[in-house]
Design an enzyme around this catalytic site. Structure first.
Site, PDB file in Angstrom:
ATOM      1  N   ILE A   1       0.710  -1.319  -0.187  1.00 24.84           N
ATOM      2  CA  ILE A   1       0.014  -0.078  -0.049  1.00 24.84           C
ATOM      3  C   ILE A   1       0.807   1.109  -0.016  1.00 24.84           C
ATOM      4  O   ILE A   1       0.672   2.428  -0.648  1.00 24.84           O
ATOM      5  CB  ILE A   1      -1.008   0.122   1.269  1.00 24.84           C
ATOM      6  CG1 ILE A   1      -1.907  -1.289   1.086  1.00 24.84           C
ATOM      7  CG2 ILE A   1      -1.816   1.343   1.330  1.00 24.84           C
ATOM      8  CD1 ILE A   1      -2.812  -1.323   2.195  1.00 24.84           C
TER       9      ILE A   1
ATOM     10  N   ILE B   1      -4.352   5.726   7.592  1.00 27.92           N
ATOM     11  CA  ILE B   1      -5.243   4.742   6.653  1.00 27.92           C
ATOM     12  C   ILE B   1      -4.883   3.304   7.358  1.00 27.92           C
ATOM     13  O   ILE B   1      -5.185   2.289   6.814  1.00 27.92           O
ATOM     14  CB  ILE B   1      -5.046   4.855   5.273  1.00 27.92           C
ATOM     15  CG1 ILE B   1      -3.521   4.697   4.874  1.00 27.92           C
ATOM     16  CG2 ILE B   1      -5.583   6.012   4.782  1.00 27.92           C
ATOM     17  CD1 ILE B   1      -3.375   4.469   3.486  1.00 27.92           C
TER      18      ILE B   1
ATOM     19  N   ARG C   1      -4.382   1.649  11.217  1.00 29.64           N
ATOM     20  CA  ARG C   1      -5.400   1.360  12.318  1.00 29.64           C
ATOM     21  C   ARG C   1      -5.420   2.364  13.206  1.00 29.64           C
ATOM     22  O   ARG C   1      -4.356   3.015  13.406  1.00 29.64           O
ATOM     23  CB  ARG C   1      -5.227  -0.069  13.061  1.00 29.64           C
ATOM     24  CG  ARG C   1      -5.170  -1.325  12.089  1.00 29.64           C
ATOM     25  CD  ARG C   1      -6.751  -1.634  11.916  1.00 29.64           C
ATOM     26  NE  ARG C   1      -6.962  -2.828  11.177  1.00 29.64           N
ATOM     27  CZ  ARG C   1      -7.083  -2.990   9.817  1.00 29.64           C
ATOM     28  NH1 ARG C   1      -6.992  -1.752   9.157  1.00 29.64           N
ATOM     29  NH2 ARG C   1      -7.253  -4.071   9.114  1.00 29.64           N
TER      30      ARG C   1
ATOM     31  N   ASP D   1      -8.817   7.639   8.295  1.00 29.83           N
ATOM     32  CA  ASP D   1      -9.783   6.724   7.881  1.00 29.83           C
ATOM     33  C   ASP D   1     -10.106   5.674   8.657  1.00 29.83           C
ATOM     34  O   ASP D   1     -10.964   4.787   8.752  1.00 29.83           O
ATOM     35  CB  ASP D   1      -9.222   5.839   6.503  1.00 29.83           C
ATOM     36  CG  ASP D   1     -10.526   5.187   5.662  1.00 29.83           C
ATOM     37  OD1 ASP D   1     -11.593   5.574   5.906  1.00 29.83           O
ATOM     38  OD2 ASP D   1     -10.120   4.059   5.520  1.00 29.83           O
TER      39      ASP D   1
ATOM     40  N   GLU E   1     -14.299   2.161  16.124  1.00 31.68           N
ATOM     41  CA  GLU E   1     -15.032   2.793  14.993  1.00 31.68           C
ATOM     42  C   GLU E   1     -16.262   2.073  14.787  1.00 31.68           C
ATOM     43  O   GLU E   1     -16.589   1.021  15.334  1.00 31.68           O
ATOM     44  CB  GLU E   1     -14.065   2.062  13.840  1.00 31.68           C
ATOM     45  CG  GLU E   1     -12.817   2.486  13.457  1.00 31.68           C
ATOM     46  CD  GLU E   1     -12.059   1.835  12.423  1.00 31.68           C
ATOM     47  OE1 GLU E   1     -12.842   1.066  11.712  1.00 31.68           O
ATOM     48  OE2 GLU E   1     -10.939   2.004  12.233  1.00 31.68           O
TER      49      GLU E   1
ATOM     50  N   HIS F   1     -13.596   4.195   7.673  1.00 38.29           N
ATOM     51  CA  HIS F   1     -12.747   2.967   7.325  1.00 38.29           C
ATOM     52  C   HIS F   1     -13.172   2.464   5.723  1.00 38.29           C
ATOM     53  O   HIS F   1     -13.456   1.537   5.644  1.00 38.29           O
ATOM     54  CB  HIS F   1     -12.766   1.904   8.279  1.00 38.29           C
ATOM     55  CG  HIS F   1     -11.752   0.901   8.227  1.00 38.29           C
ATOM     56  ND1 HIS F   1     -11.188   0.377   9.214  1.00 38.29           N
ATOM     57  CD2 HIS F   1     -10.774   0.538   7.238  1.00 38.29           C
ATOM     58  CE1 HIS F   1     -10.058  -0.545   8.961  1.00 38.29           C
ATOM     59  NE2 HIS F   1      -9.977  -0.233   7.465  1.00 38.29           N
TER      60      HIS F   1
ATOM     61  N   GLY G   1     -11.283   2.321   3.439  1.00 41.31           N
ATOM     62  CA  GLY G   1      -9.899   1.739   2.933  1.00 41.31           C
ATOM     63  C   GLY G   1     -10.187   0.943   1.454  1.00 41.31           C
ATOM     64  O   GLY G   1     -10.083   1.436   0.558  1.00 41.31           O
TER      65      GLY G   1
HETATM   66  O1  LIG Z   1      -6.933  -4.286   4.494  1.00 38.14           O
HETATM   67  C1  LIG Z   1      -7.196  -3.819   5.628  1.00 38.14           C
HETATM   68  O2  LIG Z   1      -6.765  -4.527   6.440  1.00 38.14           O
HETATM   69  C2  LIG Z   1      -7.952  -2.605   5.452  1.00 38.14           C
HETATM   70  O3  LIG Z   1      -8.218  -2.263   6.561  1.00 38.14           O
HETATM   71  C3  LIG Z   1      -8.264  -1.942   4.394  1.00 38.14           C
HETATM   72  O4  LIG Z   1      -9.046  -0.891   4.680  1.00 38.14           O
END
Ligand SMILES: O=C(O)C(=O)CO
Length: 317
Positions: free
Chosen positions: A154, A234, A236, A260, A265, A284, A286
């Protein structure tokens, strides 16, 4: 439900906020006899022997010792994303159960989320929507420095995108990337996280949550950042010390944050972070695109089938 000879696959639930998307059910049913957690709990005696695999959707911490003890034929747990912090890996391994995540499917969509947050915060898009005033002054992205903490798949995709935005790119990672990989995206390695924090205009947190990265970005780290810098998370929520972040944002230690991920959450509606103007919070998002979520399920199917057939598991942990 029939079942036939297909191996039993336990899933959290189907639909809803935390369930497997309805559109993925057909794909899973091609290969497995699907059992939801609810069905499993209602008919535990009958279902226990059937379950050979678990597909964990959306970071739901449903695996505990008691569940593992009740599944004598469980061979593999496949995760719908890259982060595995909701799973006690040692506990699962102690039952001889294999584990896999889905790093390939998630990287582009999560990197897009990171860039969306970066741009939205830099150019104050959310405030712009709330107020029709035209004099909101943002910060320039072109030529600014992004500091990527965590240069896995990522992080690397964020660097690719940042390059297209003509940004300077710094990164910190446990292991340094190969020189060709650094050159391909024009990224400079910072061995010390502190040096990245001091230089970056945008700090992008992409590391997995582990005991080593828990509250990795705390008061001290925020104080090292420039007062004009933006923190984007982005990964945790718990990688950032949220209380320290509130103070840093209220007192101008840093310019802004775009998150995010948070803890918990979602955040309670009266949480201070939700009231600050210099914060953007998304729920979240993501990997949440139609394409990425489907690819994640395809990746999980591949991992599970490999495990059940005694073949090398593509994304085994
Ligand atoms: O892939 C993950 O663990 C995610 O949280 C993507 O948002």
């Amino acid at each position: 439900m029939g079942g036939g000879e297909l191996p039993g696959l336990l899933v959290n639930e189907i639909g809803g906020i935390h369930g497997i998307l309805h559109g993925h059910v057909a794909l899973l049913k091609k290969h497995f006899y699907l059992i939801t957690m609810k069905e499993f709990l209602e008919n535990r005696k009958h279902m226990s022997k059937k379950v050979q695999a678990i597909y964990l959707w959306w970071h739901k911490p449903i695996i505990n010792r008691e569940l593992l003890q009740s599944l004598p034929n469980l061979k593999v747990i496949a995760n719908s994303g890259v982060g595995m912090d909701h799973l006690d890996l040692k506990l699962v391994a102690s039952f001889g159960v294999k584990m896999a995540n889905a790093p390939y499917a998630v990287s582009s969509s999560t990197a897009d989320t990171g860039m969306a947050l970066l741009l939205a915060s830099a150019r104050r898009l959310v405030e712009g929507m709330e107020y029709s005033e035209a004099d909101l002054l943002g910060v320039e992205v072109t030529g600014a420095t992004v500091g990527i903490i965590g240069m896995g798949s990522i992080g690397y995709k964020i660097a690719l995108r940042a390059k297209a935005f003509e940004m300077n790119i710094l990164y910190h990672n446990r292991t340094r990337r190969k020189e060709q990989e650094e050159q391909a995206v024009g990224a400079t390695y910072c061995e010390k996280i502190d040096s990245l924090l001091q230089q970056a205009d945008f700090v992008m947190v992409v590391v997995s949550l582990t005991p080593q990265t828990h509250k990795l970005i705390g008061k001290r780290e925020m104080e090292l950042m420039k007062p004009t810098a933006t923190l984007i998370n982005i990964s945790r929520g718990a990688v950032v010390d949220q209380e320290a972040l509130v103070t840093a944002l209220q007192t101008g230690v840093i310019r802004a944050a775009a998150l995010d991920v948070t803890y918990p959450e979602p955040l309670p509606r009266d949480h201070t972070l939700l009231k600050l103007k210099n914060v953007i919070i998304t729920p979240h998002l993501g990997i949440k695109t139609d394409k990425a979520t489907y690819m994640v399920t395809e990746e999980a199917v591949e991992n599970i089938l490999a495990a059940l057939n005694g073949l090398p598991i593509p994304s085994e942990l």
